[in-house]
Scaffold this active site. Structure first.
Site: not given
Ligand code: AHR
Length: 515
Positions: A48, A195-196, A262, A319, A368
Site C-alpha cells: 500500500e 476495500n474495507e 490482523y 490482508e 505488507q
Molecule cells: O494494512 C493497513 C490497513 O489495514 C489497510 O489500509 C486497511 O485495509 C486495514 O485496515
C-alpha cells in the site's frame, strides 16, 4: 519486601522456562486421498501507499544511487523473485478508496502532490502510479491485483482506468497509455471492488455495499482475452453477517469475497504490544489470537456454502499478519515494526491453516511487503534486511500449486497463563515435482515435539528438510548485517518402518521433503 520481590521474580522466571522438554504426537498421512490444489496465490503480497512501503521500499526513482531498474529497487525485486511472489495487491488498503488513477500517470514532474489522509497526512507525490506498479509487478514476475476506488469514485472513473490499462484498440485511452510509454495492454487478472467498505472504504452497511457492488460490477466489461477475478470487499474478522448479506445480494456478481484479519497480540488496538522484547505470555497470546483465523475461515465458508455450495466464489484473505505498536521513534501513522522469529512461526501457522481450506481460500495477501506491518523486507537507505517472515515464505515455496494431502495429527496442547493452545500445526502436499512436503510450525516456546507420522501408502526413500529457529524468541535480522534467523538444513527427520519421525524443536518452522 525487596527479598519477597526477588523471590517472586525468580519464581516467574522459573515458571516461564522450567518445563522445557519433549512432547509427543502422532499423525497419519493420507496420500491416497488427495485434496484440492493449494493455489500459489495463497502466497500473495499486499503493498500500500503507506509509510515507507512504496517510497523507499520499492520506488527510489531512476536517478537514485541505490541500484534500480526504471526507479524500482533491484535488491528488493531480486529478493521477491526468490520467494516466487505470485500476486501483489495495490494501491491499498484504505489508500485505495481515495486514490484517483489519473494522479499517477503522465510525466512524473507534472503529477499532483496529494495528502495521504489515512496514513499520517504524508505527502503523496504520485511518482509511483499505474505504469510504475505494473513495471514492479512484471519485474518481480507477479500478477497485479488492483484495488479499485469504490468509496469515493464513480463507475465511470473505474471503467476508464480499466480501459486505459487493458484496451488493445486505437481508442483515446489506449492511445494515452501508449503516449505514456506502454504500447502493449496490461492484463488485470484480479480487480478488487473497494476495500474495507464497512470502514475506511466508505463506512457502508452490507446492504448498501451490495448495491454499490452490483452497480460497479455492472459497468465492468469482461473480455475473453482478459479474464478477471472480481473481488468484493469482505468482512472484518468475525462479521459473518457481512458475508451473508453480500453473498445473498451480490454473490452472483463476484468471483471472490475478501476477509481481513490482523493478529494483535493483546487483542486491543490502543495498546497492541511490542514487536520485540516480549514475554513468553505475549508470545502465547499472539498465537492464541492468530489461531482464530481457522475458525473465521471455517465460519465464513459455511455462510458462503449456503449461497454457493459448489465453491465458485473464493474466500481471499487479502490482508493478514501481525500488527504491533510501531518501533519507538517512528511515525505512528507509518506502521513500521520489527519482525522476529515469532512472526515467522506465525506465518507458517497461517500457511498451514490456509492449506487446510484450499478449496475456498485461493488467494491471500500478507500485510505488507516492505517496511509496513509484517514485512518481508525492511530497508534503510541502500541496505535491506530479509525478515524471518521472508524466510518462512521461502521455505514454503514448494507448496505453491501443490496438491493438498490430508495429514491427520493429534497435537498436544501447552498452557501459558490463561491460554491453552496446540503446541504445533502442520500440513502436507504433493509438490509439482512429485515430492511430498510437510510443513510444521512449533508454537511452544519451550518444548520440542517428537512426532511420528504413519506414511500409509507412501514408500519414501529419503527425507531432507530445512529449519528456521533461533535461541531467542524475538531474534531478528538487522538491516545491513548478516541474517541471524535464516533457514538451515534440518537433521531431525528419519524414515523407518513406513513411519516418518520428526523431532520438531521448540519455536521453529520446519519443512521436510520426502522422495
Ligand atoms: O494494512 C493497513 C490497513 O489495514 C489497510 O489500509 C486497511 O485495509 C486495514 O485496515
Amino acid at each position: 519486601m525487596l527479598k519477597t520481590l526477588a523471590v517472586a521474580a525468580s519464581a516467574l522466571l522459573f515458571a516461564a522456562t522450567a518445563h522445557a522438554g519433549t512432547l509427543t504426537a502422532q499423525g497419519s498421512l493420507k496420500a491416497d486421498q488427495p485434496g484440492p490444489q493449494i493455489s500459489r496465490y495463497i502466497y500473495g503480497q499486499f503493498s500500500e501507499h503507506l509509510g515507507r512501503g512504496i517510497y523507499d521500499g520499492v520506488w527510489v526513482g531512476p536517478d537514485s544511487k541505490i541500484p534500480n531498474v526504471r526507479g524500482i529497487r533491484t535488491d528488493v525485486v531480486n529478493a521477491l523473485k526468490d520467494i516466487h511472489v505470485p500476486v501483489i495487491r495495490w494501491p491499498g488498503g484504505c489508500f485505495a478508496d481515495e486514490y484517483h488513477w489519473r494522479d499517477g500517470i503522465g510525466p512524473r514532474d507534472q503529477r499532483p502532490v496529494r495528502k495521504n489522509n489515512w496514513w499520517a497526512g504524508s505527502p503523496e507525490t504520485n511518482q509511483f502510479g499505474t505504469h510504475e506498479f505494473m513495471d514492479f509487478a512484471e519485474q518481480v514476475g507477479a500478477d497485479p491485483y488492483i484495488s479499485i476506488n469504490i468509496g469515493s469514485s464513480s463507475p465511470t472513473e473505474m471503467r476508464e482506468w480499466i480501459e486505459y490499462m487493458t484496451s488493445a484498440d486505437q481508442d483515446t485511452l489506449a492511445n494515452e497509455r501508449r503516449k505514456n510509454g506502454r504500447d502493449k495492454p496490461w492484463k488485470t487478472p484480479f480487480l478488487g471492488f473497494g476495500n474495507e467498505a464497512w470502514g475506511c472504504g466508505g463506512n457502508m452497511t452490507p446492504e448498501f455495499y451490495s448495491n454499490e457492488l452490483r452497480r460497479f460490477t455492472g459497468f465492468y466489461h469482461r473480455s475473453d482475452d482478459n479474464p478477471t477475478v472480481r473481488i468484493a470487499s469482505g468482512a472484518n474478522s468475525t462479521d459473518y453477517n457481512w458475508t451473508d448479506v453480500v453473498m445473498k445480494n451480490a454473490g452472483g456478481n463476484i468471483d471472490a469475497l475478501s476477509l481481513h484479519y490482523y493478529t494483535i497480540q493483546t487483542g486491543h488496538w490502543d495498546k497492541k504490544g511490542a514487536a520485540t522484547g516480549f514475554t513468553q505470555q505475549a508470545w502465547t497470546d499472539t498465537f492464541a489470537n492468530t489461531l482464530k483465523m481457522d475458525e473465521m475461515i471455517t465460519k465464513h465458508s459455511e455462510v458462503m456454502d449456503k449461497y454457493d455450495p459448489k465453491k465458485r466464489v473464493g474466500l481471499f484473505v487479502d490482508e493478514w499478519g501481525t500488527w504491533y505498536d510501531v518501533e519507538p521513534g517512528t511515525n505512528p501513522g507509518h506502521l513500521y515494526q520489527n519482525n522476529t522469529l515469532r512472526d515467522a512461526v506465525l506465518a507458517a501457522v497461517n500457511f498451514n491453516i490456509f492449506h487446510h481450506h484450499a478449496d475456498r481460500v485461493r488467494l491471500t495477501a500478507v500485510a505488507q511487503t516492505i517496511n509496513v506491518l509484517q514485512a518481508m523486507i525492511l530497508t534503510k537507505d541502500d541496505k535491506i534486511a530479509l525478515t524471518p517472515t521472508y524466510y518462512a515464505f521461502k521455505m514454503y515455496v514448494p507448496f505453491q500449486d501443490a496438491t493438498y494431502l490430508p495429514l491427520d495429527i493429534t497435537a498436544p496442547n501447552f498452557t501459558m497463563g490463561d491460554k491453552t493452545i496446540p503446541a504445533f500445526n502442520a500440513s502436507a502436499a504433493r509438490g509439482k515435482d512429485g515430492h511430498i512436503y510437510v510443513g510444521l510450525a512449533n508454537m511452544d516456546p519451550n518444548d520440542d515435539v517428537a512426532l511420528s507420522v504413519d506414511l500409509g501408502s507412501v514408500k519414501a526413500k529419503s527425507v531432507s528438510g530445512q529449519i528456521l529457529t533461533a535461541a531467542r524468541m524475538d531474534a531478528y535480522n538487522d538491516i545491513g548485517k548478516p541474517a541471524v534467523v535464516a533457514p538451515v538444513a534440518f537433521k531431525g527427520a528419519k524414515l523407518a518402518g513406513g513411519k516418518l519421525s520428526i523431532t520438531l524443536p521448540a519455536k521453529s518452522v520446519v519443512v521436510v521433503e520426502l522422495q
